[in-house]
Write an enzyme that holds these catalytic residues in place. Structure first.
Site, PDB file in Angstrom:
ATOM      1  N   GLN A   1       0.851  -1.186   0.000  1.00 40.47           N
ATOM      2  CA  GLN A   1       0.000   0.000   0.000  1.00 40.47           C
ATOM      3  C   GLN A   1       0.888   1.238   0.000  1.00 40.47           C
ATOM      4  O   GLN A   1       1.883   1.260   0.730  1.00 40.47           O
ATOM      5  CB  GLN A   1      -0.840   0.070   1.279  1.00 40.47           C
ATOM      6  N   GLY A   2       0.477   2.257  -0.737  1.00 38.00           N
ATOM      7  CA  GLY A   2       1.202   3.527  -0.688  1.00 38.00           C
ATOM      8  C   GLY A   2       0.278   4.596  -0.156  1.00 38.00           C
ATOM      9  O   GLY A   2      -0.528   5.165  -0.914  1.00 38.00           O
TER      10      GLY A   2
ATOM     11  N   SER B   1       1.079   6.601   3.401  1.00 37.81           N
ATOM     12  CA  SER B   1       1.841   7.641   4.129  1.00 37.81           C
ATOM     13  C   SER B   1       2.898   8.288   3.250  1.00 37.81           C
ATOM     14  O   SER B   1       3.413   7.673   2.314  1.00 37.81           O
ATOM     15  CB  SER B   1       2.530   7.021   5.343  1.00 37.81           C
TER      16      SER B   1
ATOM     17  N   GLU C   1      -7.965  -3.716   7.629  1.00 38.33           N
ATOM     18  CA  GLU C   1      -6.600  -3.733   8.150  1.00 38.33           C
ATOM     19  C   GLU C   1      -6.622  -3.860   9.664  1.00 38.33           C
ATOM     20  O   GLU C   1      -5.986  -4.714  10.254  1.00 38.33           O
ATOM     21  CB  GLU C   1      -5.874  -2.455   7.723  1.00 38.33           C
TER      22      GLU C   1
ATOM     23  N   SER D   1      -1.481   5.577  14.522  1.00 37.07           N
ATOM     24  CA  SER D   1      -0.884   5.535  15.862  1.00 37.07           C
ATOM     25  C   SER D   1      -1.958   5.469  16.937  1.00 37.07           C
ATOM     26  O   SER D   1      -3.125   5.819  16.711  1.00 37.07           O
ATOM     27  CB  SER D   1      -0.018   6.773  16.083  1.00 37.07           C
TER      28      SER D   1
ATOM     29  N   GLU E   1      -2.331   7.394  19.322  1.00 35.51           N
ATOM     30  CA  GLU E   1      -2.877   8.737  19.561  1.00 35.51           C
ATOM     31  C   GLU E   1      -4.014   9.039  18.586  1.00 35.51           C
ATOM     32  O   GLU E   1      -5.045   9.610  18.962  1.00 35.51           O
ATOM     33  CB  GLU E   1      -1.773   9.789  19.427  1.00 35.51           C
TER      34      GLU E   1
END
Lengths: 377, 322
Positions: free
Chosen positions: A129-130, A132, A247, A357, A359
């Site tokens: 996957q691309g 980020s 995912e 993340s 967060e």
């Protein structure tokens, strides 16, 4: 600790018979798949195990027949991952991508799914996957890789980073900007790009667990036909959100089985530590099974999967910290498996960071489940 | 209510919970067995299809309402092979070989039911002494190890299953309290303003409550799993222990998170927060929460906890939660 598996008694028995006849091969390929290694060697080991398990039937079950499977059945796939985990056979990490991409293509680009998925399911191809970028990690909606209209389709230029198992991958699901620079999540589209297209360059990233888990991908005027678009123009965010549910949901299920296996293999002692870690894994197991049911029924709710992701990073930490306390990775004591243990522990430290993340997950929960913050409905 | 699952299945929970909430509100002095039978709760417990929703709604509602009721005893009756409860109070193993129990707040009990992993025994209530607790409204009954000498076994009882039922009844209450505290905290931070905005806009505050949500969701999953397994002698004991552990954790996380976001006002006698803290501390003491991790670790070494396969696999087709 015995493992109570999701599979039916009949499936369990069939698996046990197969395993008895194939134990040596399974162990050899599984150990090779778990061995820390540079990107292309590691990928080859995943594909070897995946294609063998596919040929033996286990990784064909539960996939739609159009993609070389026995018929679509999420529960059956989950049951088989559980059986493999209980038998201490690795589920090759390339399967993670199949579980993420296949349902997404099925949903948003069924024609592409039928055209492209069979080799992925069979372990003949591996994809990445691309998403980020160097300047767009947690703030994915700010990504800048651009897809510009051409006569033949699209031209993609930009850069992706933190793409899991990108080096050696055959294709990449690339999230690119098709709208104005300020359009944020409203101007994104998803494309399936062949990694051997002129203008695509991929480099592995050396990571602190002594492997190359991620790659960075450069796109320089890469030509992509429009029929490789997944979902609507400027509709890529919705596709990405759907993809992320699989995912976070299926990956949690895959990991819980592996983590239970790790607990099983620890020598006795530290009941409180084991008990706490066990609860973390069981919480993950039960929660992710509920998510799989919802995904299978088409009733899943994206923000809810953020709970699963947090339970996952917690379980990864508690199991690996327990394992480290029991058999410290700090020094090579000469016992077999130190390299694998070292890798496992160091890699586990990325669990609260990858896939969104901790967060970000907490913020999603706060905004969309607890209805706090400016974005709350 | 804050939704911590993908979709709400129509399993009757909402309706039963509404009845339970009303019942506890209308009867602050205590809910009796007759009340439970009147609205059909005992019947719902007898039917495996309705038992899960009925138990969750009752005990989560009871926790949320801070109500005292003989509901755990009613719940465990099914494991006692016809033993006449007659207002008996279930007692769980305490420190030093004794037992502790929480009376329902109604009439003085005539009997005590000593429930542990190996036995269910009956004892006259006059063997118990009262123990004051941090919760001014609650005294526990305590029986010393010596005082159990003439306890008589309940013939035909299933001890492991009985203990699991009491544990789950209490862990569901802890989860119900946790869910209530999550709402309390959430509602507070939406309205309390500082620095020109609701404090719920600040990430630190948001993340505290998000962790509470995660802990409550984990406890929910464990409680449902334990209820699925509640009749399975091989699995119920460990499933119940895991529910106790995750329920303990949910309560601890909820009280910490809610306490923090409520700030000074939550620390006062006037605010309702402390009532939940006190009651939960007492229930945790009853459950032996302080060493739950070690107990789970020891038990997990030899058994499994997830439900029988067919039940789970079947539910994929129905798309039901868990």
């Amino acid at each position: 600790m015995s493992a109570d598996v999701l599979a039916s008694a009949e499936l369990s028995a069939e698996f046990a018979r197969w395993l008895a006849a194939n134990r040596a091969q399974a162990t050899e390929l599984s150990e090779a798949a778990l061995r820390p290694a540079p990107a292309t060697e590691y990928l080859a080991a995943q594909k070897a195990l995946q294609s063998w398990l596919y040929e033996e039937g286990w990784l064909a079950r539960g996939w739609p027949k159009e993609y070389g499977g026995t018929g679509n059945d999420v529960g059956l796939r989950a049951a088989i991952y559980d059986l493999l985990g209980a038998a201490d056979i690795a589920v090759p990490s390339t399967v993670n991508v199949v579980e993420i991409i296949a349902p997404t293509l099925q949903h948003f680009a069924p024609g592409l799914a039928e055209q492209l998925l069979s080799p992925l399911v069979a372990g003949a191809e591996a994809w990445c996957q691309g998403f980020s970028e160097p300047e767009a990690g947690s703030d994915l909606a700010s990504l800048r890789t651009r897809a510009t209209r051409t006569e033949q389709g699209w031209s993609i230029s930009g850069q992706k980073i933190w793409s899991t198992r990108a080096p050696g991958a055959d294709r990449c699901a690339v999230l690119a900007r098709t709208g104005s620079p300020e359009s944020r999540h409203r101007g994104l589209s998803l494309f399936m790009v062949d990694m051997d297209t002129p203008g695509v360059e991929c480099r592995p990233i050396d990571d602190m667990s002594f492997t190359q888990h991620f790659g960075e991908i450069f796109f320089d005027d890469v030509q992509v036909p429009d029929d490789r678009r997944i979902g609507d123009v400027d509709g890529g965010w919705a596709v990405a959100q759907y993809l992320l549910q699989w995912e976070r949901g299926m990956f949690s299920w895959l990991r819980q089985s592996a983590l239970l296996g790790m607990l099983r293999q620890l020598p006795p002692g530290d009941d409180a530590g084991r008990g706490a870690a066990y609860q973390d894994v069981i919480a993950l197991r039960l929660r992710s099974l509920g998510t799989l049911r919802a995904l299978a029924a088409g009733k899943s709710d994206g923000p809810q999967v953020s709970i699963d992701k947090l339970l996952l990073s917690r379980a990864e930490r508690s199991v690996h910290e327990l394992a480290n306390r029991t058999r410290p990775v700090a020094v090579d004591d000469g016992t077999p498996g130190w390299h694998e243990r070292r890798h496992e522990y160091l890699h586990s430290r990325s669990a609260p960071i990858y896939g969104g993340s901790a967060e970000i997950q907490r913020t999603i929960i706060a905004n969309q489940i607890l209805q706090l913050g400016k974005e709350s409905r | 209510m804050i939704r911590l699952e993908h979709s709400i299945p129509d399993d009757g929970y909402a309706e039963i919970r509404a009845t339970v909430d009303r019942l506890f509100q209308e009867r602050p002095q205590g809910v009796g067995v007759a009340d439970l039978e009147d609205f059909g709760w005992t019947e719902m417990l007898d039917d495996p299809d309705t038992r899960g929703a009925a138990a969750r709604a009752m005990f989560e509602g009871q926790g949320s309402a801070l109500a005292l009721a003989g509901t755990p005893e009613t719940f465990l009756a099914a494991t006692l092979a016809g033993f006449e409860l007659d207002g008996a109070v279930a007692m769980l193993p305490g420190p030093d070989g004794g037992y502790l129990g929480l009376p329902s707040g109604g009439a003085d009990p005539a009997r005590l039911l000593l429930v542990d992993a190996a036995s269910v025994r009956s004892l006259p209530a006059d063997r118990a002494t009262q123990v004051h607790t941090v919760d001014p409204g609650v005294s526990l009954l305590s029986v010393s190890a010596e005082a159990t000498a003439d306890a008589t076994p309940v013939t035909g009882a299933a001890p492991g299953l009985a203990l699991a039922r009491v544990q789950v009844a209490l862990s569901l209450q802890l989860a119900g309290m946790g869910a209530h505290l999550l709402e309390l905290g959430r509602d507070h931070v939406r309205t309390r303003e500082q620095f020109g905005r609701p404090i719920g806009r600040f990430q630190a505050v948001q993340h505290l409550l998000a962790e509470v949500a995660v802990a409550v969701a984990a406890a929910d999953a464990a409680n449902r799993n334990a209820l699925d397994l509640i009749d399975d002698p091989g699995s119920a004991p460990l499933a119940a222990l895991v529910a106790v552990g995750l329920g303990t954790r949910a309560f601890d996380t909820a009280t910490r998170g809610a306490q923090q976001v409520l700030g000074a006002i939550g620390y006062t006698r006037e605010h309702e927060f402390h009532r939940y803290l006190y009651r939960g501390l007492v229930l945790q003491h009853l459950l032996g929460s302080r060493d739950i991790d070690a107990r789970v670790g020891a038990a997990a070494a030899s058994t499994a906890v997830t439900p029988p396969v067919a039940t789970w696999y079947d539910r994929f087709e129905e798309g039901l939660h868990l």
